[in-house]
Design an enzyme around this catalytic site. Structure first.
Site, PDB file in Angstrom:
ATOM      1  N   HIS A 262      32.718   7.069  65.856  1.00 37.26           N
ATOM      2  CA  HIS A 262      33.875   6.450  66.489  1.00 37.26           C
ATOM      3  C   HIS A 262      33.459   5.753  67.796  1.00 37.26           C
ATOM      4  O   HIS A 262      32.811   6.385  68.639  1.00 37.26           O
ATOM      5  CB  HIS A 262      34.929   7.507  66.833  1.00 37.26           C
ATOM      6  CG  HIS A 262      36.135   7.485  65.964  1.00 37.26           C
ATOM      7  ND1 HIS A 262      36.220   8.198  64.785  1.00 37.26           N
ATOM      8  CD2 HIS A 262      37.316   6.839  66.087  1.00 37.26           C
ATOM      9  CE1 HIS A 262      37.400   7.997  64.237  1.00 37.26           C
ATOM     10  NE2 HIS A 262      38.092   7.170  64.999  1.00 37.26           N
ATOM     11  N   SER A 313      32.841  11.863  65.946  1.00 36.90           N
ATOM     12  CA  SER A 313      32.984  11.540  67.364  1.00 36.90           C
ATOM     13  C   SER A 313      31.629  11.270  67.999  1.00 36.90           C
ATOM     14  O   SER A 313      30.623  11.864  67.607  1.00 36.90           O
ATOM     15  CB  SER A 313      33.659  12.706  68.089  1.00 36.90           C
ATOM     16  OG  SER A 313      33.636  12.527  69.496  1.00 36.90           O
ATOM     17  N   GLU A 505      40.219   4.717  57.726  1.00 39.76           N
ATOM     18  CA  GLU A 505      39.182   5.588  58.263  1.00 39.76           C
ATOM     19  C   GLU A 505      38.951   6.759  57.311  1.00 39.76           C
ATOM     20  O   GLU A 505      39.725   7.709  57.286  1.00 39.76           O
ATOM     21  CB  GLU A 505      39.585   6.095  59.643  1.00 39.76           C
ATOM     22  CG  GLU A 505      39.909   4.978  60.624  1.00 39.76           C
ATOM     23  CD  GLU A 505      40.370   5.506  61.972  1.00 39.76           C
ATOM     24  OE1 GLU A 505      39.608   6.275  62.594  1.00 39.76           O
ATOM     25  OE2 GLU A 505      41.486   5.151  62.395  1.00 39.76           O
TER      26      GLU A 505
END
EC number: 3.5.1.23
Length: 732
Positions: A262, A313, A505
């Protein structure tokens, strides 16, 4: 520190806006000031039928290749940023300029286009506008089936380019000044790639990149079957896949790669437009290849595109409670005091700028390594397959990856968002008392929803089980549908590489399952072998998240944002499998187009963004007046701020050293009260900076009213001259 993530954990303001929007406007339409927008993308006057360059016979097993790049930054003041769904997070300057990067590959009879743009995601409206412009210029050369548009998913790009109500509310409506430069930039990048077409070669390379991504929903991932998880070393995809493009002489033309992470290293406190970690990786690669060129210039194009990043992340230090320094609750990602808002993922740097630099450099270095070690050359042809699908009504076959018993078929659902959608993620939690993993509703919020918007139908509630529905968006259509029903599914292939254009996503395991299905279908007929399947994220239209069936049962943020229900992934696997099968059988042109998506009238689109006010200046000053001068001398360190132009004694000329696209510069624009605003330019001087005389210059425009009409006037400001030295001694 981040706050709300990926369109979108919700603040109390946004949540109240959504639940009140329909009900209150029914009582009084005048409650919300709606500005009608009438606009068509202001593109250059197109050639009615611009043909492709004269095509010469290609050498055996080579391709015709074109690469192009164009700026798509847009306005950097007052427009909301897209990604964190924070209405207060409006643009106020530039950290890194945004670019669209296009790649065209032609096998002599067919061609495909892949575009990676430094934006949050590609919206349906954006894609329709781009395709309309391409058709006006090139006729049927570039079409829905052979053009893929992908967003890098930076959360520091502009919002306002959507045509569905939910996205318009969370980005202050449809903003023509936002969508126009994105459309223009994407089209211009394709034009430049088209104009640069020449025979060349393509190489495939792939490798593992460690210490650059982290699964932010490991509890959900662990619900996938153990036998399936044991096939993989990690709960995130570490592999980077790269395509290297060269001409027939071996000179590099560009590179295109995919890696799952991300771009949220720049957090919700950021107000500057930025390409984030993936944008910085592209910046570094292009600066190295385009020697002596300013950022955004030079022939070499390097794109680091998004992949199956749904649960991935860049905050590699992981989440902890910022108020107590303790670990967050594993199941719900919340803290005993402060809830989800206090549970924040960090790292790897001390602040968002350093974290962006570190992750971006890691990605760049791995890309550079792969680029220099490519061994596998691609041969063969290119293919493309595309369909529009009504994702609210797909019947799927239940396979062995599901834990549901006694079911043979199932269906997708009308769109709906669950309660955990409002909780956000560890890249940024919501402001209210929502938590991830909620499988029961909240009487307070459900009561407000029912009173103002109406309760979800029994059919929708049953279809989304076990998701407790917060917003039944598929049953809300005022003033426009709140979520799309018609969705693009698309695959393009280049030799043995297949690119799956995901309209949202996908989580790590969802992407893995999709890759397996596509690979199996492509190789079943023997036309493909050793196929490398790539998941390209945020393509063509945005539909939030795609989790596995098992992850959906846990109802963390990603599952609550899987809007077509628990069988969403199965529907996509089925549809993408059909496309792959058609390509393998050479029947892609026989695929039915499917139901076309709506293109809403400009008059139906609304904006909640107020008109740009008149600009003012303090008394006894002028626009461009320098408020605080530089010191006469600066030593080269990493803690001082300086200019963008250097004076050459030999030529008595100033030369441009940096622009606002440079990593070393930061441009801040602060809108003050009463129409007064300030601009601040910083240069973080690198140790490599040459000694000499420099100056700061700032260029802009201000708005005045003359004869009751707005007048836009250019201005510029310049600092005094100053020196950059290797020592700090100077005499005034």
């Amino acid at each position: 520190m981040a706050r709300k993530e990926a369109c979108c954990g919700l603040s109390s303001l946004e949540l109240l806006l959504i639940v009140l929007f329909v009900g209150m406007t029914v009582v009084s339409v005048g409650l919300i000031a709606v500005t009608v927008v009438g606009w068509t993308a202001e593109l250059p006057e197109p050639d009615p039928t611009s043909p492709p360059p004269t095509q010469q016979p290609l050498p055996d097993n080579h391709f015709l290749i074109g690469v192009g790049r164009a700026d798509c930054t847009g306005p950097v003041g007052d427009v909301p940023l897209m990604g964190y769904a924070n209405l207060d997070q409006t643009a106020g300057g530039i950290h890194l300029r945004l670019f669209s990067r296009a790649f065209i590959v032609d096998d002599g009879s067919k061609r495909v286009v892949f575009v990676s743009a430094d934006i949050g995601m590609v919206s349906q409206r954006l894609r329709l506008e781009v395709m309309k412009a391409l058709k006006a210029k090139y006729g049927d050369l570039y079409r829905q089936d052979n053009v893929v548009l992908s967003g890098t998913h930076t959360h520091s790009g502009l919002a306002g380019y959507f045509q569905y109500t939910l996205f318009m509310i969370t980005s202050k409506g449809y903003i023509k000044s936002s969508i126009q430069p994105i459309v223009n930039g994407i089209v211009k990048s394709i034009e430049r790639a088209h104009e640069s077409l020449r025979p060349g070669r393509i190489f495939l390379s792939k490798g593992e990149l460690e210490d650059s991504n982290l699964n932010r929903s490991p509890h959900s991932y662990m619900k996938n079957p153990e036998q399936e998880r044991q096939k993989y070393k990690s709960n995130t995809d570490k592999q980077m896949v790269m395509l290297k493009f060269t001409d027939l002489d071996g000179d590099g033309m560009g590179m295109l790669s995919w890696f799952a992470v991300h771009p949220v290293s720049m957090n919700y406190t950021n107000r500057m437009v930025s390409g984030d970690n993936l944008g910085y990786a592209s910046y570094l690669f292009e600066q190295e290849k385009n020697i002596n060129a300013l950022p955004g210039e030079g022939p070499f194009v390097a794109a680091f595109a998004s992949s199956n990043l749904g649960d991935v992340s860049p905050n590699t230090l992981g989440p902890y409670c910022v108020n107590t320094q303790e670990k967050c609750d594993y199941l719900n990602s919340s803290c005993p005091i402060g809830g989800t808002k206090m549970c924040v993922g960090f790292g790897p740097g001390k602040d968002m700028f350093e974290s962006t630099r570190i992750i971006g450099e890691n990605i760049y270095k791995k890309g550079k390594e792969l680029y220099g070690n490519t061994k596998q050359e691609l041969h063969g042809s290119v293919h493309s397959a595309h369909q529009w699908v009504n994702m609210t009504d797909v019947t799927v076959q239940i396979n062995s990856t599901h834990t549901a018993e006694f079911q043979i078929t199932a269906k997708t659902c009308k769109p709906a968002l669950g309660h955990s959608f409002a909780a956000g993620t560890t890249d940024g939690g919501g402001d209210l008392n929502f938590t991830q993993g909620a499988v029961e509703g909240d009487p307070f919020w459900d009561g407000i929803r029912d009173a103002l918007l109406g309760a979800p139908s029994n059919e929708t509630q049953d279809c989304h089980e076990p998701k407790p529905i917060l917003f039944n968006t598929g049953e809300m259509s005022w003033p426009l549908p709140w979520h799309p029903a018609i969705v693009d599914v698309q695959i393009i292939t280049i030799g043995s590489v297949a690119i799956v254009a995901m309209p949202g996503e996908a989580t790590t395991m969802a992407g893995r399952r999709l890759r397996e299905v596509v690979k199996q279908e492509l190789e079943a007929k023997g036309r493909f072998s050793n196929t490398e399947v790539v998941i390209a994220g945020l393509c063509n239209i945005y539909t939030h998240y795609i989790t596995t069936y098992e992850e959906y049962q846990v109802q963390r943020y990603e599952a609550a944002s899987t809007i077509y229900g628990p069988h969403t992934l199965s529907a996509y696997m089925q549809r993408f499998g059909d496309l792959a099968k058609a390509i393998a059988e050479g029947k892609e042109t026989a695929l039915p187009k499917g139901p076309e998506p709506p293109f809403f009238s400009d008059k139906q689109l609304f904006s909640l963004l107020p008109a740009v006010p008149v600009d003012k200046k303090p008394d006894n000053t002028s626009f461009g007046h320098v408020l605080e001068q530089v010191y006469p001398v600066y030593k080269v360190t990493d803690k001082t701020f300086v200019t963008v132009e250097r004076f050459h004694n030999s030529s008595q000329m100033w030369t441009l050293v940096h622009t606002d696209a440079s990593w070393e510069t930061r441009f801040h624009w602060l809108k003050g009260s009463g129409g007064l605003s300030n601009a601040t330019v910083e240069w973080h001087i690198p140790p490599s900076a040459q000694t000499g005389t420099y100056r700061i210059r700032h260029f802009g425009h201000y708005k005045q009213m003359k004869n009751f009409r707005p007048v836009i006037t250019a201005y510029e400001g310049s600092s005094d001259n100053f020196k950059v030295t290797k020592t700090m001694a100077y005499w005034s």
